[in-house]
Design an enzyme around this catalytic site. Structure first.
Site, PDB file in Angstrom:
ATOM      1  CB  THR B 151      -0.962  -0.008   1.198  1.00 20.78           C
ATOM      2  OG1 THR B 151      -0.235  -0.183   2.405  1.00 20.78           O
ATOM      3  CG2 THR B 151      -1.993  -1.116   1.054  1.00 20.78           C
ATOM      4  CE  LYS B 174       0.118  -3.317   3.416  1.00 21.98           C
ATOM      5  NZ  LYS B 174      -0.832  -2.513   4.297  1.00 21.98           N
ATOM      6  CB  THR B 185      -2.160  -1.478   8.758  1.00 21.80           C
ATOM      7  OG1 THR B 185      -3.292  -0.855   9.286  1.00 21.80           O
ATOM      8  CG2 THR B 185      -2.264  -1.378   7.234  1.00 21.80           C
ATOM      9  CD  GLU B 265       2.067   5.281   6.516  1.00 23.96           C
ATOM     10  OE1 GLU B 265       1.712   5.882   7.537  1.00 23.96           O
ATOM     11  OE2 GLU B 265       1.288   4.672   5.759  1.00 23.96           O
ATOM     12  CG  ASN B 384      -0.012   8.496   8.367  1.00 26.71           C
ATOM     13  OD1 ASN B 384      -0.636   7.547   7.915  1.00 26.71           O
ATOM     14  ND2 ASN B 384       1.247   8.407   8.755  1.00 26.71           N
ATOM     15  CB  SER B 389      -9.760  12.938   1.293  1.00 26.82           C
ATOM     16  OG  SER B 389      -9.096  13.649   2.302  1.00 26.82           O
TER      17      SER B 389
END
Lengths: 389, 389
Positions: B151, B174, B185, B265, B384, B389
């Site tokens: 992702t 992942k 996640t 991240e 994040n 969106s």
């Protein structure tokens, strides 16, 4: 009318530049003196097992339930400073006691700033002398205290409430980051001229803190220095009803907590997480706090993104009773998730404003709680990555 | 030599672009097939109370301890999607079962992506058809799986170990954010051709996960979709010693966890928090995790600031036995705090590199644990705040 520690009768205060802070000329030492006739006091201190020297000292002096004065400094936390640090706290209280003609055990000490550095004691002591010479019962005296305790705060914070019966409760606070359960890195001094016995004061303070500072959670960190003190002079001569006093004190503490939220480090959104329908109030607090601390929720809101899935996921890992079947999430009035299932168009929730209300219904009971927090922004990262060096 | 799910004998795999992801052409559907002769399997699933449809499904199929295949997709978590979402998972497993000639209850399903949106089922099903047509026992097959489950990962992640006795264990994972206790996640599929009974597989997997994925904590969030699966084909014909197998499996899981840490991240620093001298291993994990999650610690390290006071403060509020008198903090080999008192010049600790080792000695017992985490950077906030969106 004064709003801070000099709002109530019987108190004098001062704030002076003592050369403790690295910022030249910054007010960094404050003194609050109770002139009586009564001296009952109460306090709530950090639950961190690593306690700063002033916390260890204040914990001891509070056992007598009686305070003549509080001396506070910014520019250094005096935490992790060992015997030398404790000696500095003790000497500071003794200097205040000499000047006021009381015992050192009647003087509380509060410090805030970087952990692990010794305070410049000569500067602190001459600051105490200077502050004692400038004590004033005026609004200026209270405001100087509010300014002297600021660290990364951008505005000073004061509030007061006067009861029609004739007594007043007012105070000041500082704290902008590292604010979490048990009020991390916050100092607050609250004064009242109401006549109340010490046990009633103590009970009122614990209840007010539980419903205000303890419901503010900026970053989940708990400090070594948290201190909230309540001093009563009884100077109004009016006996206060304990329940009414608790209500007024809670209002003052909630107002001060809201000011801390609004001034939190790097804040761009003020977030209220309201949980209803929990199996208990404790569960409601746990779920609201878990959501309020979740970095993914906080970054999404920083990005004005109504990413309710992250809120549902945070509720789902909270250490409390949560059933997906009855889990609803509403953001700024728009129901987006019902029974843990998508229920609305996320685009319908407008997060462009500064205030965001996250409502989570658990559908299990009557437990309700609100936690206030802020978003996780670039400015938060910036400010906290460059604080000490 | 293949390093992922096709490293072991008896497995075929494929990854295809199925049009589930918003990114055109991205590989987003993967299929891993166990060709036997044995089919024992085990799994560890999220403890989040809000579970995605594929987790609810996989939880059921794992009760039989036997899997013929795993189908995985990125581009959507299929969480908070209600009966329609569960039906999509079920249909996906059925399509795989038809193509392989087995029962749907022998097919596990994993999904990852945004919560709260229905998967485009026709695309998923045609993706399954396509993947079934491209199954290969080659390294390419395994690599396609590793790529299809990505992702926000920037690199695919695979590892394998071959035991001199003649069996192999390998896998892929992942996950780049929302990684916390119970591996939020993250999806991981691990395969082996060793001959082992199902209870031994299950025990090995739980032990390996406990010492690897569960010791990685990027942001304290726990996902609705976490899944780690272990499939054994027995195709090597070699019976593995359970202890040796557990050691090899743990090595593979730790390697995959380290790859997730390195690719987290917004990471600019890889942080290892090592706690020694705790009263118990559980206490060591709690203290290490509390420090690893503290936003003030993580931002300080992002700023290359050896602010050990924040580390001592975090240890002090951990829900574990901590005594200031015996609390030491060492950063990158420099002792900065001994007995919760400043013990060195913070400037001596060099944090300019990418790896940071935080060592905390509690001086209370023999409990030891390491938690891996990352710093809290601008890039974390950026990524994040703009994810959905």
């Amino acid at each position: 009318m004064a709003r801070g520690v000099t709002a109530a009768q019987g108190f004098r205060a001062a704030g002076v530049p003592a050369g403790i802070s690295a910022k030249p000329g910054k007010l960094d030492l404050a003194l609050v003196v109770n002139d009586g006739p009564r001296f009952a006091a109460a306090g709530v201190l950090t639950r961190n097992k690593v306690k700063a020297a002033p916390v260890l000292w204040t914990e001891q002096v509070l056992t007598a339930g009686r305070l003549r004065a509080v001396v506070l400094n910014s520019g250094g936390a005096n935490a992790c400073t060992g015997p030398e640090g404790f000696q500095a706290t003790h000497s500071t209280a003794e200097r205040v006691a000499e000047l006021l003609g009381c015992g050192a055990v009647e003087v509380a000490v509060c410090s805030t700033g970087l952990i692990g550095e010794q305070l410049p004691l000569p500067n602190v002591l001459s600051g105490v002398d200077k502050a004692a010479g400038e004590l004033a019962a005026t609004a200026d005296g209270g405001s100087a205290v509010a300014t002297a305790i600021m660290t990364t705060d951008t505005v000073s914070k004061q509030d007061a409430v006067t009861d029609p019966a004739g007594w007043t409760v007012g105070g000041t606070t500082k704290g902008a980051g590292m604010i979490a359960p048990s009020m991390a890195t916050m100092l607050s001094v609250i004064t009242t001229d109401a006549v109340l016995e010490q046990p009633a004061l103590d009970a009122a303070l614990h209840e007010a803190v539980r419903l205000s500072f303890d419901r503010l959670d900026i970053d989940g960190s708990m400090s070594t220095n948290d201190t909230v003190l309540l001093l009563s002079s009884g100077a109004s001569g009016v006996e206060a009803d304990p329940a009414e006093f608790t209500t007024a004190l809670t209002r003052v503490c909630q107002d001060l907590a809201a000011r801390m939220q609004a001034d939190a480090e790097g804040v761009t959104k003020r977030i209220t997480v309201r949980v209803t329908g929990a199996a208990s109030e404790d569960d409601a607090v746990v779920v609201a706090r878990t959501i309020a601390r979740d970095s993914l929720v906080k970054t999404a809101i920083f990005g004005s993104d109504p990413n309710w899935g992250r809120i549902a996921a945070a509720a789902g890992y909270a250490d409390a009773a949560v059933e997906p079947e009855t889990l609803d999430v509403t953001i700024n009035g728009v129901l987006l998730c019902r029974g843990a299932v998508v229920a609305g168009d996320r685009a319908a929730a407008d997060l462009s404003g500064k205030d965001v209300l996250v409502e989570v219904g658990l559908g299990l009971g009557d437990g309700t709680a609100e936690i206030r927090t802020t978003d996780l922004s670039h400015a938060y990262v910036e400010e906290n990555s460059a604080y000490s060096s």
